[in-house]
Design a protein around this motif. Structure first.
Motif, PDB file in Angstrom:
ATOM      1  N   VAL A 503      -4.956  14.078 -11.584  1.00  0.00           N
ATOM      2  CA  VAL A 503      -6.393  14.382 -11.547  1.00  0.00           C
ATOM      3  C   VAL A 503      -6.995  13.865 -10.244  1.00  0.00           C
ATOM      4  N   LEU A 504      -6.639  12.641  -9.886  1.00  0.00           N
ATOM      5  CA  LEU A 504      -7.153  12.044  -8.653  1.00  0.00           C
ATOM      6  C   LEU A 504      -6.802  12.895  -7.442  1.00  0.00           C
ATOM      7  N   MET A 505      -5.592  13.430  -7.424  1.00  0.00           N
ATOM      8  CA  MET A 505      -5.153  14.238  -6.294  1.00  0.00           C
ATOM      9  C   MET A 505      -5.704  15.671  -6.373  1.00  0.00           C
ATOM     10  N   ASP A 506      -5.696  16.259  -7.558  1.00  0.00           N
ATOM     11  CA  ASP A 506      -6.248  17.607  -7.720  1.00  0.00           C
ATOM     12  C   ASP A 506      -7.705  17.655  -7.271  1.00  0.00           C
ATOM     13  N   GLN A 507      -8.439  16.601  -7.588  1.00  0.00           N
ATOM     14  CA  GLN A 507      -9.866  16.541  -7.266  1.00  0.00           C
ATOM     15  C   GLN A 507     -10.132  15.826  -5.939  1.00  0.00           C
ATOM     16  N   GLN A 508      -9.063  15.474  -5.262  1.00  0.00           N
ATOM     17  CA  GLN A 508      -9.150  14.824  -3.950  1.00  0.00           C
ATOM     18  C   GLN A 508     -10.156  13.689  -3.962  1.00  0.00           C
ATOM     19  N   GLY A 509      -9.970  12.787  -4.967  1.00  0.00           N
ATOM     20  CA  GLY A 509     -10.839  11.621  -5.059  1.00  0.00           C
ATOM     21  C   GLY A 509     -10.692  10.702  -3.868  1.00  0.00           C
ATOM     22  N   THR A 510      -9.543  10.745  -3.229  1.00  0.00           N
ATOM     23  CA  THR A 510      -9.294  10.047  -1.977  1.00  0.00           C
ATOM     24  C   THR A 510      -8.272  10.851  -1.196  1.00  0.00           C
ATOM     25  N   ILE A 511      -8.093  10.514   0.077  1.00  0.00           N
ATOM     26  CA  ILE A 511      -7.142  11.235   0.915  1.00  0.00           C
ATOM     27  C   ILE A 511      -6.060  10.271   1.364  1.00  0.00           C
ATOM     28  N   PRO A 512      -4.904  10.262   0.674  1.00  0.00           N
ATOM     29  CA  PRO A 512      -3.811   9.361   1.044  1.00  0.00           C
ATOM     30  C   PRO A 512      -3.267   9.707   2.429  1.00  0.00           C
ATOM     31  N   LEU A 513      -2.883   8.686   3.180  1.00  0.00           N
ATOM     32  CA  LEU A 513      -2.332   8.912   4.509  1.00  0.00           C
ATOM     33  C   LEU A 513      -0.872   8.456   4.590  1.00  0.00           C
ATOM     34  N   TYR A 514      -0.633   7.148   4.539  1.00  0.00           N
ATOM     35  CA  TYR A 514       0.741   6.683   4.699  1.00  0.00           C
ATOM     36  C   TYR A 514       0.960   5.338   4.021  1.00  0.00           C
ATOM     37  N   GLN A 515       2.226   5.082   3.704  1.00  0.00           N
ATOM     38  CA  GLN A 515       2.639   3.782   3.193  1.00  0.00           C
ATOM     39  C   GLN A 515       2.990   2.913   4.390  1.00  0.00           C
ATOM     40  N   VAL A 516       2.367   1.763   4.449  1.00  0.00           N
ATOM     41  CA  VAL A 516       2.410   0.931   5.651  1.00  0.00           C
ATOM     42  C   VAL A 516       3.727   0.172   5.766  1.00  0.00           C
ATOM     43  N   ALA A 517       4.397   0.312   6.896  1.00  0.00           N
ATOM     44  CA  ALA A 517       5.593  -0.472   7.172  1.00  0.00           C
ATOM     45  C   ALA A 517       5.213  -1.749   7.900  1.00  0.00           C
ATOM     46  N   LYS A 518       5.982  -2.781   7.694  1.00  0.00           N
ATOM     47  CA  LYS A 518       5.818  -4.032   8.423  1.00  0.00           C
ATOM     48  C   LYS A 518       7.080  -4.266   9.245  1.00  0.00           C
ATOM     49  N   SER A 519       6.970  -4.083  10.542  1.00  0.00           N
ATOM     50  CA  SER A 519       8.083  -4.356  11.444  1.00  0.00           C
ATOM     51  C   SER A 519       7.710  -5.574  12.276  1.00  0.00           C
ATOM     52  N   GLN A 520       8.602  -6.547  12.312  1.00  0.00           N
ATOM     53  CA  GLN A 520       8.317  -7.802  12.978  1.00  0.00           C
ATOM     54  C   GLN A 520       9.531  -8.307  13.743  1.00  0.00           C
ATOM     55  N   LEU A 521       9.262  -9.206  14.657  1.00  0.00           N
ATOM     56  CA  LEU A 521      10.283 -10.074  15.208  1.00  0.00           C
ATOM     57  C   LEU A 521       9.996 -11.467  14.677  1.00  0.00           C
ATOM     58  N   VAL A 522      10.994 -12.072  14.047  1.00  0.00           N
ATOM     59  CA  VAL A 522      10.875 -13.442  13.534  1.00  0.00           C
ATOM     60  C   VAL A 522      12.084 -14.209  14.058  1.00  0.00           C
ATOM     61  N   ARG A 523      11.846 -15.288  14.743  1.00  0.00           N
ATOM     62  CA  ARG A 523      12.947 -16.019  15.356  1.00  0.00           C
ATOM     63  C   ARG A 523      14.002 -16.389  14.315  1.00  0.00           C
ATOM     64  N   SER A 524      15.258 -16.245  14.710  1.00  0.00           N
ATOM     65  CA  SER A 524      16.353 -16.402  13.764  1.00  0.00           C
ATOM     66  C   SER A 524      16.503 -17.827  13.256  1.00  0.00           C
ATOM     67  N   ASN A 525      15.869 -18.794  13.912  1.00  0.00           N
ATOM     68  CA  ASN A 525      15.964 -20.171  13.425  1.00  0.00           C
ATOM     69  C   ASN A 525      14.832 -20.532  12.469  1.00  0.00           C
ATOM     70  N   VAL A 526      14.028 -19.548  12.112  1.00  0.00           N
ATOM     71  CA  VAL A 526      13.008 -19.748  11.079  1.00  0.00           C
ATOM     72  C   VAL A 526      13.641 -19.353   9.753  1.00  0.00           C
ATOM     73  N   LYS A 527      13.804 -20.303   8.855  1.00  0.00           N
ATOM     74  CA  LYS A 527      14.599 -20.080   7.656  1.00  0.00           C
ATOM     75  C   LYS A 527      13.743 -20.001   6.389  1.00  0.00           C
ATOM     76  N   ASN A 528      14.231 -19.229   5.447  1.00  0.00           N
ATOM     77  CA  ASN A 528      13.687 -19.199   4.084  1.00  0.00           C
ATOM     78  C   ASN A 528      12.207 -18.864   3.998  1.00  0.00           C
ATOM     79  N   VAL A 529      11.765 -17.939   4.800  1.00  0.00           N
ATOM     80  CA  VAL A 529      10.388 -17.475   4.692  1.00  0.00           C
ATOM     81  C   VAL A 529      10.296 -16.496   3.526  1.00  0.00           C
TER      82      VAL A 529
END
Length: 547
Positions: A503-529
């Protein structure tokens, strides 16, 4: 349906708060050494909005609260609740009564003990209508919470009471199988009454107007600055397991800046976008996640009358090539949405088909410029207009700017459409969106727990987050049936949720765009985050920096 809204799916035993935790896998046992300087330098893409758990609505604020505060439970790296301030939990009355024994060695950073009354005070403050907590509905599964929040019952009637200094009891409206996971969320944490009453309206607006019962204390935050620090809280009951002494947070809206800082070893982490992602795919420090965060375009029918027309809303949606937006513009691993509810929000209890596939309404999100133009012309005739001019409001981060520039270009291919762009700091954006002070706006929603309802209920008619003016009686009825009629019947409940999404999509209650990716650089000596679904670290309890 808010009356029972957040008793939420008793059948969803597999739903979990802060779903999808990722971690750099090393342990303190595998390396017996720690760096002499236990300081971590981290970047954020936006400023901090609040440190008040009743006022927080965004991922960054929750991240800070999860590091500086603690509740009855915490989540481990697998998303499983583990006892924190609770030492013993007894569930009775068919799953509707929870009795907790609290640890007696927990203290606030101001030296006061953490008591059962701190929880009572916190929950009452959140549901108090005077607090105007936008997320108060999450407590509606607690007895009388909705009635109190709507001004129909006194605070004293809330289903939580202190049975002693270190004994707490909670009464629910009905059994909630994942209640312990909700208790791991900051909204359910305690508050220090002394501090809140001392600082009044200033509480949580600056570091000096806060106190902590968690692993860290917030310092150097003035309420508007772009730097702050989390410092080890020596009053924390489990401080022996907190190895980091300090986490310096730096806001860099542009990944160009944070990437340069990372390259110069000024920070230990940076978000990546576009070409940066391509250049670092083979970097040992590269980390990529696809959390349950979605970005959408909301059209405010209260500000632009033409947006009330379904054909005009459909035209705008079909004019957007989501594949081009994610692949050619963002280039960061984000994926096109098939609907408002993203992947990772559960599977059909019978067929195991993912929700986002089963609820897919292709003609609501499939790019088709020719059809979009036809629909827009039809909408023009129905509204007796010949043109459409509006402004899209968004934040000033790199990805948001890229997305809105694409939308401006794509939508202006439609006849008579003129789009302006307004980019503002994130904290200002939140305020304007909450007030409905926009014509169109790019919004991102991050789930609290992995179930479709945590997305769909945004668009209920009486939702505190529904400020775009779209309302639909059938949609409301389907969600009400899902939660109140079929809450204990997984298959039927699922069918109602799928129907609601359609119903939400048929009636265009909102306009979905994309699922957000998280790409990062995290130093390899940072442990157990340990990360929350948005790819933001929320638990440094067992984190260290090895030599």
């Amino acid at each position: 349906m808010k009356g029972f809204k957040k008793a939420l799916l008793a059948a969803a035993a597999t739903a979990f708060l802060l779903a999808g935790c990722g971690t750099k896998t090393s342990s303190t046992q595998s390396s017996g050494k720690y760096a002499a300087k236990q300081t971590l330098n981290w970047t954020e893409s936006s400023t901090l909005a609040t440190a008040d758990l009743a006022k927080a609505t965004d991922t960054l604020s929750f991240n800070v609260l999860l590091n500086t505060q603690e509740g009855l439970y915490r989540l481990d790296k697998n998303g499983t609740p583990e006892k924190a301030l609770a030492t013993k939990t007894k569930v009775t009355n068919g799953g509707k009564t929870y009795t907790f024994d609290l640890r007696e060695n927990a203290k606030w950073s101001n030296g006061e003990p953490v008591t059962a009354q701190n929880f009572v005070y916190s929950w009452q403050r959140t549901v108090n209508p005077k607090t105007a907590a936008q997320d108060a509905f999450y407590l509606y599964q607690v007895k009388n919470a909705q009635e109190i929040n709507s001004g129909k019952q006194p605070l004293s009637s809330l289903g939580i009471k202190a049975l002693g200094k270190y004994k707490l009891q909670v009464q629910l409206t009905k059994p909630v199988s994942y209640f312990k996971k909700l208790l791991s969320w900051p909204l359910f944490f305690p508050l220090n009454k002394t501090a809140v009453e001392k600082y009044g309206m200033k509480y949580g607006t600056q570091a000096r107007y806060t106190v902590s019962d968690g692993p860290f204390k917030l310092t150097k935050w003035t309420g508007t600055n772009k730097k702050w620090t989390l410092v080890k809280n020596n009053s924390y009951w489990d401080k022996q397991h907190v190895h980091l002494q300090k986490i310096n947070e730096l806001v860099t809206e542009s990944t160009t800046t944070s990437y340069e800082l990372y390259g110069n070893k000024k920070v230990d982490e940076t978000l990546l976008s576009g070409q940066q992602v391509k250049n670092n795919l083979n970097n040992k420090d590269f980390v990529k996640r696809l959390p349950t965060a979605t970005t959408r375009l909301d059209l405010n029918q209260n500000k632009v009358a033409a947006f009330k027309n379904l054909n005009i809303r459909r035209a705008i949606s079909l004019a957007i090539d989501r594949q081009a937006l994610t692949k050619d513009v963002l280039e960061d691993g984000s994926t096109p949405l098939k609907g408002f509810v993203p992947s990772g929000m559960g599977n059909n209890p019978t067929t195991k088909q993912p929700f986002y596939q089963e609820a897919y309404v292709k003609n609501a999100v499939a790019y088709n410029l020719k059809t979009a133009k036809q629909l827009l012309n039809k909408g023009y005739k129905q509204t007796n207009t010949k043109e459409l001019k509006f402004t899209i409001l968004t934040t000033d981060t790199d990805s948001s700017k890229q997305a809105v520039e694409y939308l401006q270009s794509a939508l202006e291919k439609l006849p008579g459409v003129s789009v302006n762009v307004s980019t503002i700091p994130f904290v200002q954006l939140i305020a304007k969106q909450q007030a409905g002070d926009y014509q169109a706006s790019i919004k991102t929603w991050q789930s609290v727990f992995a179930d479709p309802i945590n997305f769909l209920d945004i668009y209920e008619s009486n939702s505190s987050y529904n400020n775009s003016g779209w309302k639909n009686q059938k949609f409301d009825e389907l969600l009400n049936e899902a939660e109140n009629t079929y809450g204990n019947q997984p298959a039927k409940r699922w069918q109602k949720l799928v129907a609601a999404e359609k119903v939400l999509m048929d009636q265009q209650g909102t306009i979905p765009l994309y699922q957000v990716a998280k790409s990062q650089l995290v130093r390899s000596n940072v442990k157990n985050v340990i990360y929350n679904p948005a790819g933001v670290p929320y638990d440094w309890k067992d984190t260290y920096i090895a030599k």
